[in-house]
Design a protein around this motif. Structure first.
Motif, short mmCIF file in Angstrom:
data_model
loop_
_atom_site.label_atom_id
_atom_site.label_comp_id
_atom_site.label_asym_id
_atom_site.label_seq_id
_atom_site.Cartn_x
_atom_site.Cartn_y
_atom_site.Cartn_z
N ASP A 130 22.79 -44.08 -14.65
CA ASP A 130 21.97 -44.74 -13.64
C ASP A 130 20.61 -45.04 -14.26
N PRO A 131 20.29 -46.32 -14.54
CA PRO A 131 19.01 -46.63 -15.20
C PRO A 131 17.81 -46.28 -14.34
N ASP A 132 17.92 -46.41 -13.02
CA ASP A 132 16.81 -46.05 -12.15
C ASP A 132 16.53 -44.55 -12.20
N PHE A 133 17.59 -43.75 -12.17
CA PHE A 133 17.41 -42.31 -12.21
C PHE A 133 16.78 -41.85 -13.53
N LYS A 134 17.23 -42.44 -14.63
CA LYS A 134 16.68 -42.06 -15.94
C LYS A 134 15.21 -42.45 -16.04
N ARG A 135 14.87 -43.62 -15.52
CA ARG A 135 13.49 -44.12 -15.64
C ARG A 135 12.54 -43.37 -14.74
N LYS A 136 13.03 -42.89 -13.62
CA LYS A 136 12.16 -42.27 -12.63
C LYS A 136 12.31 -40.76 -12.56
N SER A 137 12.80 -40.16 -13.60
CA SER A 137 12.86 -38.70 -13.68
C SER A 137 11.64 -38.21 -14.44
N GLY A 138 10.79 -37.48 -13.79
CA GLY A 138 9.57 -36.99 -14.43
C GLY A 138 8.53 -36.67 -13.39
N PRO A 139 7.38 -36.17 -13.81
CA PRO A 139 6.36 -35.71 -12.87
C PRO A 139 5.81 -36.81 -11.96
N ASP A 140 5.82 -38.07 -12.43
CA ASP A 140 5.30 -39.16 -11.60
C ASP A 140 6.24 -39.52 -10.45
N TRP A 141 7.45 -38.95 -10.48
CA TRP A 141 8.43 -39.28 -9.43
C TRP A 141 8.97 -38.01 -8.77
N THR A 142 8.30 -36.89 -8.96
CA THR A 142 8.75 -35.63 -8.39
C THR A 142 7.89 -35.27 -7.19
N PHE A 143 8.55 -34.99 -6.08
CA PHE A 143 7.86 -34.64 -4.84
C PHE A 143 8.35 -33.30 -4.32
N PRO A 144 7.47 -32.57 -3.61
CA PRO A 144 6.16 -32.97 -3.09
C PRO A 144 5.13 -33.14 -4.20
N MET A 145 4.18 -34.01 -3.95
CA MET A 145 3.13 -34.31 -4.91
C MET A 145 1.78 -34.19 -4.22
N PRO A 146 0.83 -33.54 -4.85
CA PRO A 146 -0.50 -33.46 -4.24
C PRO A 146 -1.06 -34.84 -3.96
N PRO A 147 -1.71 -35.03 -2.82
CA PRO A 147 -2.26 -36.36 -2.48
C PRO A 147 -3.14 -36.94 -3.56
N GLY A 148 -3.92 -36.09 -4.23
CA GLY A 148 -4.81 -36.59 -5.27
C GLY A 148 -4.05 -37.19 -6.44
N ARG A 149 -2.95 -36.56 -6.84
CA ARG A 149 -2.15 -37.09 -7.95
C ARG A 149 -1.51 -38.42 -7.56
N LEU A 150 -1.00 -38.49 -6.34
CA LEU A 150 -0.39 -39.73 -5.88
C LEU A 150 -1.43 -40.85 -5.81
N ALA A 151 -2.62 -40.52 -5.35
CA ALA A 151 -3.70 -41.52 -5.28
C ALA A 151 -4.06 -42.02 -6.67
N ARG A 152 -4.05 -41.13 -7.67
CA ARG A 152 -4.36 -41.55 -9.04
C ARG A 152 -3.29 -42.48 -9.59
N LEU A 153 -2.04 -42.22 -9.24
CA LEU A 153 -0.96 -43.12 -9.67
C LEU A 153 -1.15 -44.51 -9.08
N PHE A 154 -1.47 -44.57 -7.79
CA PHE A 154 -1.70 -45.85 -7.14
C PHE A 154 -2.91 -46.56 -7.76
N LEU A 155 -3.94 -45.80 -8.11
CA LEU A 155 -5.13 -46.39 -8.71
C LEU A 155 -4.80 -46.98 -10.07
N ARG A 156 -3.98 -46.29 -10.85
CA ARG A 156 -3.57 -46.83 -12.15
C ARG A 156 -2.76 -48.11 -11.98
N ASP A 157 -1.94 -48.17 -10.95
CA ASP A 157 -1.21 -49.40 -10.67
C ASP A 157 -2.18 -50.51 -10.28
N LEU A 158 -3.14 -50.17 -9.42
CA LEU A 158 -4.09 -51.17 -8.95
C LEU A 158 -4.93 -51.73 -10.09
#
Length: 316
Positions: A130-158
């Motif tokens: 499953d290419p999606d599962f392989k690509r999204k396995s890691g700390p950036d896709w593991t939940f629960p996630m602290p709100p601050g970490r999630l906000a930083r990910l969104f900021l990097r995208d922005l």
């Protein structure tokens, strides 16, 4: 499961009554009219807002236009997703038309390329291929996630920092003949599209408008929306998890569908159980499950806010 995702749908398609199965069977198949109306509306909104932004020439209208265009770029990507399943058009020129009007304008996407990735995800859901599962396995896709970490990910995208990685994830690592399209789009069409686009932008003197109101949202705000859509799609981190164990059922309010249209993508468990049902008929499918008593209401997420609180909670 990493976050003990509550199971909202009680049983898969085998749990349905005979009448429900018959009703769902009628929902299968392409829905070209709904697909076309959504495509026309997306472009009407984009052209309307850009025209108004150029006319008013104010910072607030420019900002609003960037935000709104990003939501419609996401809609175009979701239409490509439906066409990957041949749920838009099934004719000889279906993929060609969707490429020209939805995929190519997003610059890095093609229907046939996306189908290679997405259909492999369906075939080996959360498995080693499953290419999606392989690509999204890691700390950036593991939940629960602290709100601050999630906000930083969104900021990097922005800020466009994660853009290349997110876009690469939509491309197949290698061609898979299993998912080859019957009516292949000529390979010369895409470069021709870009040549014509460059020519038209130069002739009309619209490069500034294109860079500000198309490329800028595509590289920034649209990437935030794509990440949020992926987070709402599945919870990754558990190999061989079932659809019910890893896919939330999120029912959006009318204003959420207005501000961030997602073509019923938040009803994602149904898409995996019935990939032949187009986006426009997923609410009808949900009602069939409700009628059959197969929905655990307390486990249905009512709106994005409810799901956001769930994925950012601290483990017990």
């Amino acid at each position: 499961m990493p976050n003990d995702l509550p199971v909202a749908i009680l049983g898969d398609k085998n749990s349905l009554s005979p009448n429900a199965r018959e009703a769902i069977q009628k929902l299968n198949g392409a829905a070209p009219w709904a697909f076309t109306l959504e495509l026309i509306w997306a472009w009407a909104v984009v052209i309307g807002f850009i025209t108004l932004a150029l006319h008013l020439n104010t910072w607030w209208m420019s900002l609003l236009t960037v935000l709104v265009v990003a939501t419609r770029q996401n809609v175009l990507g979701l239409l490509v997703h439906d066409q990957a399943h041949l749920l838009g058009y099934r004719g000889r020129f279906g993929d060609l038309g969707v490429n020209l009007l939805a995929a190519y304008p997003l610059l890095v996407l093609t229907v046939e390329g996306y189908a290679q990735v997405h259909l492999a995800h369906h075939r080996d859901y959360f498995g080693p291929s499953d290419p999606d599962f392989k690509r999204k396995s890691g700390p950036d896709w593991t939940f629960p996630m602290p709100p601050g970490r999630l906000a930083r990910l969104f900021l990097r995208d922005l800020l466009g920092i994660n853009t290349i990685a997110l876009m690469r994830g939509k491309k197949p690592a290698e061609a898979n003949p299993v998912f080859a399209r019957r009516n292949a789009v000529p390979k010369w069409l895409r470069p021709l599209f870009f040549l014509v686009l460059i020519g038209l932008l130069s002739w009309a003197g619209l490069w500034t408008a294109f860079l500000l109101y198309w490329l800028l949202p595509l590289l920034t705000v649209t990437q935030v929306i794509i990440r949020w859509g992926a987070i709402c799609e599945h919870e990754y981190g558990a190999p061989k998890a079932t659809v019910a164990e890893s896919t939330p059922l999120i029912v959006l309010s009318w204003w959420e569908r207005l501000l961030l249209p997602n073509l019923n993508f938040a009803m994602h468990p149904y898409h995996h159980y019935f990939p032949g049902v187009p986006f426009s008929r997923l609410p009808a499918l949900h009602r069939i499950y409700e009628h059959d008593g197969l929905i655990e209401e307390k486990h249905v997420f009512r709106g994005y806010g409810s799901y956001l609180r769930f994925i950012t909670r601290k483990p017990a």
